[in-house]
Design an enzyme around this catalytic site. Structure first.
Site, PDB file in Angstrom:
ATOM      1  N   LYS A  53      -1.790   9.861  -6.398  1.00 33.99           N
ATOM      2  CA  LYS A  53      -1.075  10.850  -7.215  1.00 33.99           C
ATOM      3  C   LYS A  53      -1.100  10.462  -8.685  1.00 33.99           C
ATOM      4  CE  LYS A  53       2.848  12.176  -9.286  1.00 33.99           C
ATOM      5  NZ  LYS A  53       4.206  12.679  -9.450  1.00 33.99           N
ATOM      6  N   GLY A  61      -1.659   8.491  10.315  1.00 32.04           N
ATOM      7  CA  GLY A  61      -0.502   9.262  10.779  1.00 32.04           C
ATOM      8  C   GLY A  61       0.599   8.397  11.379  1.00 32.04           C
ATOM      9  N   GLN A  63      -5.014  -0.197  -1.132  1.00 34.49           N
ATOM     10  CA  GLN A  63      -4.038  -1.078  -0.474  1.00 34.49           C
ATOM     11  C   GLN A  63      -3.021  -1.583  -1.516  1.00 34.49           C
ATOM     12  OE1 GLN A  63      -7.680  -1.826   0.480  1.00 34.49           O
ATOM     13  NE2 GLN A  63      -7.153  -0.074   1.715  1.00 34.49           N
ATOM     14  N   ARG A 106       5.583   4.871   8.938  1.00 32.21           N
ATOM     15  CA  ARG A 106       5.660   3.659   8.118  1.00 32.21           C
ATOM     16  C   ARG A 106       7.021   3.000   8.316  1.00 32.21           C
ATOM     17  NH1 ARG A 106       3.483   7.029   2.993  1.00 32.21           N
ATOM     18  NH2 ARG A 106       1.270   7.004   3.470  1.00 32.21           N
ATOM     19  N   GLY A 113      -5.846   5.733   2.095  1.00 31.86           N
ATOM     20  CA  GLY A 113      -5.552   7.170   2.160  1.00 31.86           C
ATOM     21  C   GLY A 113      -4.748   7.497   0.920  1.00 31.86           C
ATOM     22  N   HIS A 114      -5.388   8.119  -0.051  1.00 30.17           N
ATOM     23  CA  HIS A 114      -4.728   8.412  -1.329  1.00 30.17           C
ATOM     24  C   HIS A 114      -4.467   9.914  -1.415  1.00 30.17           C
ATOM     25  CE1 HIS A 114      -6.389   4.477  -3.300  1.00 30.17           C
ATOM     26  NE2 HIS A 114      -5.686   4.273  -2.204  1.00 30.17           N
ATOM     27  N   THR A 150      -6.288  -0.295  10.551  1.00 31.27           N
ATOM     28  CA  THR A 150      -6.560   1.145  10.623  1.00 31.27           C
ATOM     29  C   THR A 150      -7.761   1.417  11.536  1.00 31.27           C
ATOM     30  OG1 THR A 150      -8.007   1.018   8.698  1.00 31.27           O
ATOM     31  CG2 THR A 150      -5.690   1.554   8.274  1.00 31.27           C
ATOM     32  N   GLY A 178       0.822  -1.212   0.000  1.00 32.08           N
ATOM     33  CA  GLY A 178       0.000   0.000   0.000  1.00 32.08           C
ATOM     34  C   GLY A 178       0.855   1.260   0.000  1.00 32.08           C
ATOM     35  N   ASP A 179       0.190   2.416  -0.188  1.00 34.07           N
ATOM     36  CA  ASP A 179       0.851   3.731  -0.143  1.00 34.07           C
ATOM     37  C   ASP A 179       1.937   3.902  -1.201  1.00 34.07           C
ATOM     38  OD1 ASP A 179      -0.773   4.191   2.049  1.00 34.07           O
ATOM     39  OD2 ASP A 179       0.751   3.541   3.483  1.00 34.07           O
ATOM     40  N   GLU A 180       1.775   3.257  -2.333  1.00 30.12           N
ATOM     41  CA  GLU A 180       2.777   3.342  -3.401  1.00 30.12           C
ATOM     42  C   GLU A 180       2.693   4.667  -4.160  1.00 30.12           C
ATOM     43  OE1 GLU A 180       0.516   0.938  -3.120  1.00 30.12           O
ATOM     44  OE2 GLU A 180       1.506  -1.027  -2.947  1.00 30.12           O
ATOM     45  N   GLY A 181       1.593   5.418  -3.931  1.00 33.09           N
ATOM     46  CA  GLY A 181       1.402   6.678  -4.660  1.00 33.09           C
ATOM     47  C   GLY A 181       0.281   6.562  -5.688  1.00 33.09           C
ATOM     48  N   LYS A 182      -0.657   5.651  -5.422  1.00 37.46           N
ATOM     49  CA  LYS A 182      -1.755   5.397  -6.376  1.00 37.46           C
ATOM     50  C   LYS A 182      -2.564   6.670  -6.651  1.00 37.46           C
ATOM     51  CE  LYS A 182      -3.180   2.195  -3.512  1.00 37.46           C
ATOM     52  NZ  LYS A 182      -2.042   2.081  -2.578  1.00 37.46           N
TER      53      LYS A 182
HETATM   54  P1  GDP Z   1      -1.486   5.774  -1.991  1.00 42.09           P
HETATM   55  O1  GDP Z   1      -2.209   5.243  -0.815  1.00 42.09           O
HETATM   56  O2  GDP Z   1      -0.902   4.687  -2.852  1.00 42.09           O
HETATM   57  O3  GDP Z   1      -2.297   6.741  -2.808  1.00 42.09           O
HETATM   58  O4  GDP Z   1      -0.232   6.584  -1.429  1.00 42.09           O
HETATM   59  P2  GDP Z   1      -0.256   7.613  -0.163  1.00 42.09           P
HETATM   60  O5  GDP Z   1      -0.895   8.862  -0.607  1.00 42.09           O
HETATM   61  O6  GDP Z   1      -0.769   6.953   1.050  1.00 42.09           O
HETATM   62  O7  GDP Z   1       1.292   7.774   0.084  1.00 42.09           O
HETATM   63  C1  GDP Z   1       2.153   8.226  -0.894  1.00 42.09           C
HETATM   64  C2  GDP Z   1       2.840   9.511  -0.375  1.00 42.09           C
HETATM   65  O8  GDP Z   1       3.942   9.820  -1.207  1.00 42.09           O
HETATM   66  C3  GDP Z   1       1.943  10.725  -0.420  1.00 42.09           C
HETATM   67  O9  GDP Z   1       2.304  11.600   0.612  1.00 42.09           O
HETATM   68  C4  GDP Z   1       2.263  11.337  -1.778  1.00 42.09           C
HETATM   69  O10 GDP Z   1       2.018  12.736  -1.821  1.00 42.09           O
HETATM   70  C5  GDP Z   1       3.727  11.049  -1.874  1.00 42.09           C
HETATM   71  N1  GDP Z   1       4.256  10.816  -3.227  1.00 42.09           N
HETATM   72  C6  GDP Z   1       3.683  10.196  -4.286  1.00 42.09           C
HETATM   73  N2  GDP Z   1       4.545  10.089  -5.300  1.00 42.09           N
HETATM   74  C7  GDP Z   1       5.711  10.661  -4.883  1.00 42.09           C
HETATM   75  C8  GDP Z   1       7.003  10.837  -5.472  1.00 42.09           C
HETATM   76  O11 GDP Z   1       7.281  10.427  -6.587  1.00 42.09           O
HETATM   77  N3  GDP Z   1       7.950  11.460  -4.693  1.00 42.09           N
HETATM   78  C9  GDP Z   1       7.682  11.900  -3.435  1.00 42.09           C
HETATM   79  N4  GDP Z   1       8.680  12.485  -2.763  1.00 42.09           N
HETATM   80  N5  GDP Z   1       6.481  11.741  -2.848  1.00 42.09           N
HETATM   81  C10 GDP Z   1       5.518  11.115  -3.567  1.00 42.09           C
HETATM   82  P1  IMO Z   2      -3.810   2.656   0.658  1.00 44.67           P
HETATM   83  O1  IMO Z   2      -4.979   2.486  -0.277  1.00 44.67           O
HETATM   84  C1  IMO Z   2      -1.199   0.913   3.676  1.00 44.67           C
HETATM   85  C2  IMO Z   2      -2.951  -2.061   6.367  1.00 44.67           C
HETATM   86  C3  IMO Z   2      -3.118  -1.691   7.815  1.00 44.67           C
HETATM   87  C4  IMO Z   2      -3.014  -3.068   8.453  1.00 44.67           C
HETATM   88  C5  IMO Z   2      -3.715  -3.970   7.451  1.00 44.67           C
HETATM   89  C6  IMO Z   2      -5.169  -4.222   7.759  1.00 44.67           C
HETATM   90  O2  IMO Z   2      -3.671   4.027   1.209  1.00 44.67           O
HETATM   91  O3  IMO Z   2      -2.556   2.121   0.055  1.00 44.67           O
HETATM   92  P2  IMO Z   2      -7.416  -2.797   7.771  1.00 44.67           P
HETATM   93  O4  IMO Z   2      -7.692  -1.418   8.249  1.00 44.67           O
HETATM   94  O5  IMO Z   2      -7.663  -2.995   6.322  1.00 44.67           O
HETATM   95  O6  IMO Z   2      -8.076  -3.822   8.629  1.00 44.67           O
HETATM   96  O7  IMO Z   2      -5.837  -3.002   8.014  1.00 44.67           O
HETATM   97  O8  IMO Z   2      -3.626  -3.304   6.199  1.00 44.67           O
HETATM   98  N1  IMO Z   2      -3.583  -1.115   5.411  1.00 44.67           N
HETATM   99  C7  IMO Z   2      -2.898  -0.259   4.644  1.00 44.67           C
HETATM  100  N2  IMO Z   2      -1.581   0.006   4.582  1.00 44.67           N
HETATM  101  N3  IMO Z   2      -2.036   1.518   2.829  1.00 44.67           N
HETATM  102  C8  IMO Z   2      -3.366   1.258   2.848  1.00 44.67           C
HETATM  103  O9  IMO Z   2      -4.220   1.752   1.933  1.00 44.67           O
HETATM  104  C9  IMO Z   2      -3.854   0.361   3.822  1.00 44.67           C
HETATM  105  N4  IMO Z   2      -5.079  -0.110   4.131  1.00 44.67           N
HETATM  106  C10 IMO Z   2      -4.902  -1.012   5.107  1.00 44.67           C
HETATM  107  O10 IMO Z   2      -2.097  -0.830   8.239  1.00 44.67           O
HETATM  108  O11 IMO Z   2      -1.665  -3.461   8.506  1.00 44.67           O
HETATM  109 MG    MG Z   3      -2.222   5.456   1.273  1.00 45.50          MG
END
Ligand code: GDP
Ligand code: IMO
Ligand code: MG
Length: 423
Positions: free
Chosen positions: A19, A301, A223, A304, A41-42, A130, A13-17
């Protein structure tokens, strides 16, 4: 006939989807979410503003784009109402741009209480959820006890709600703690009234009709593959299918309707919550990655956990999803590291394997190769050929190992900080 493209996370998760979906939206008529809920959280950044989306698809800020919350999503009305207030868009615009599936399941206030109670009971082996009620809501869906968005339009909705609430309170009676429901219930019912203002339709018809009309559609995953219910590091996973197959069941489209599959990964790895993470760094390099990458959860918050890129896990994700195109984010965060490690295999009890073991919690030692880093600030670069040679070598190595081209490279959080090599 146009096919539906899918963009999904290949790591934890949180790869930057968010953006990247926002950056790609001008190419699409519809953006759809197919699973997950407010656990996501995107983050989107443009014009010096930052927005975090939980349930709303990341196409919301572009005019003329329809955003569909599909049947596979779970919705918490009290989170939804707060989320849309933060978007600085008028109610008219929101109602024009968002359509919700009748079949999406509702997260009830008592689902959140159950999530917290189950986590507390697990003690040290907690998932690190979460606590948004995701697990209990999907559990009710699969055990055929769920309430769906379509139900809010029924005249006996309040009665239905009370039946579900009672069942949950009976379950909660077996766990310690007080259940102060009144306040969260009030906001939840305000959210229900807000939901009623939106188009609530059988989105499977809408989407399939749009396919016939040759509209372009992008399905936005939440995720990541390593959190998938079946293929992630079970039980430290979420409760939905985050993989490409999930888009079919979560939207009501056939596998034949799927076109390109964009797999997104960070240039390194992060994980939030508990569970195995073979390349995790507990040293200064790990804290450096966290500081430079601002690696704190967009939903909770929480800091990671950070580590080097993990190729066995990445290749596994590409295989499970049928990825056709890779997107690498946060390359800019690696600027300044003299050497970079890439995990190419795992050592488990003296044998070397590239295969993810059934029990990924087993003693795993990552096997690394080392590559030279680069020093340059790359956030202003928009042309691939201008990237430092060491970064291009890093990318080529990943392309050779996965056999899939890295078509987009993200060099910063803003929507403009994106290098598209291949449309
Ligand atoms: P998502 O859940 O996959 O949409 O990713 P998140 O928004 O949770 O986390 C990605 C974080 O990295 C966010 O704070 C973005 O603003 C930031 N982000 C996305 N792409 C880049 C990048 O290429 N460089 C940097 N420095 N930050 C990035
Ligand atoms: P995005 O879409 C990162 C993680 C939680 C926990 C596990 C299970 O922003 O990438 P849950 O609330 O689903 O019961 O939690 O999955 N988790 C994530 N980690 N990015 C997310 O979403 C996540 N959604 C759930 O931290 O380890
Ligand atoms: Mg996220």
């Amino acid at each position: 006939m146009k096919k539906i493209d899918i963009l999904l996370g290949l790591q934890w998760g949180d790869e930057g989807k968010g953006k990247i979906v926002d950056a790609l939206t001008p190419d699409y008529d519809l953006i759809t979410r197919f699973q997950g809920g407010p656990n996501a959280g995107h983050t989107l950044e443009f014009e010096n503003k930052k927005y975090v989306l939980h349930t709303v698809p990341s196409g919301i800020f572009r005019d003329d784009t329809l955003n569909i919350i599909g049947n596979g999503v779970v919705i918490d009305p009290s989170v939804f109402i707060d989320e849309i207030k933060e978007l600085n868009l008028t109610e008219d615009v929101l109602i024009k741009r968002i359509v919700i599936s009748t079949k999406a399941h509702l997260i009830l206030p008592t689902h959140r209480l159950l999530d917290a109670a189950y986590e507390q009971a697990k003690g040290k082996s907690k998932i690190g959820s979460t606590l948004k009620g995701i697990g209990p809501a999907y559990t009710d869906k699969t055990s055929r006890n769920g309430l769906r968005v379509g139900d809010i339009l029924e005249s006996n909705f309040r009665e239905l709600y009370e039946v579900h609430k009672k069942r949950h309170l009976d379950l909660l009676a077996g766990y310690p703690g007080t259940n102060d429901l009144e306040q969260i219930e009030q906001q939840w019912f305000e959210g229900i009234e807000m939901l009623k203002k939106f188009s609530i339709v059988n989105t499977e018809y809408l989407i399939n009709n749009k396919i016939k009309e040759n509209k372009t559609i992008l399905a936005e995953g939440a995720q990541g593959t390593m959190l998938d219910l079946d293929f992630g590091s079970y039980p430290f996973v979420t409760s939905s299918n985050t993989i490409s197959a999930g888009a079919c069941s979560g939207l009501g489209i056939s596998p034949g309707a799927v076109g390109r599959i964009f797999g997104i990964f960070k240039a390194y790895c992060t994980r939030v919550g508990s569970g195995p993470f073979p390349t995790e760094l507990h040293d200064d390099t790990g804290s450096n990655l966290r500081d430079r990458g601002h690696e704190y959860g967009a939903t909770t918050g929480r800091p990671r956990r950070c580590g080097w890129i993990d190729l066995p896990a990445l290749k596994y994700s590409c295989m499970i999803n049928g990825v056709t195109s890779l997107i690498m984010t946060k390359a800019d965060v690696l600027s300044g590291f003299e050497k970079l490690n890439i995990c190419t295999a795992y050592r488990i009890k003296n044998s070397i394997t590239e295969e993810l073991p059934y029990n990924i919690a087993a003693d795993i030692d990552p096997v690394y190769i080392q590559m030279d880093g680069w020093k340059e600030d790359i956030s202003d670069i928009r042309d691939y050929d201008e990237l430092p040679q060491a970064l291009r070598n890093y990318i080529s190595y990943i392309e050779n190992e996965t056999g899939i081209p890295v078509d987009i490279i993200s060099v910063g959080p803003d929507r403009s900080e994106t290098i598209v090599r291949q449309k």
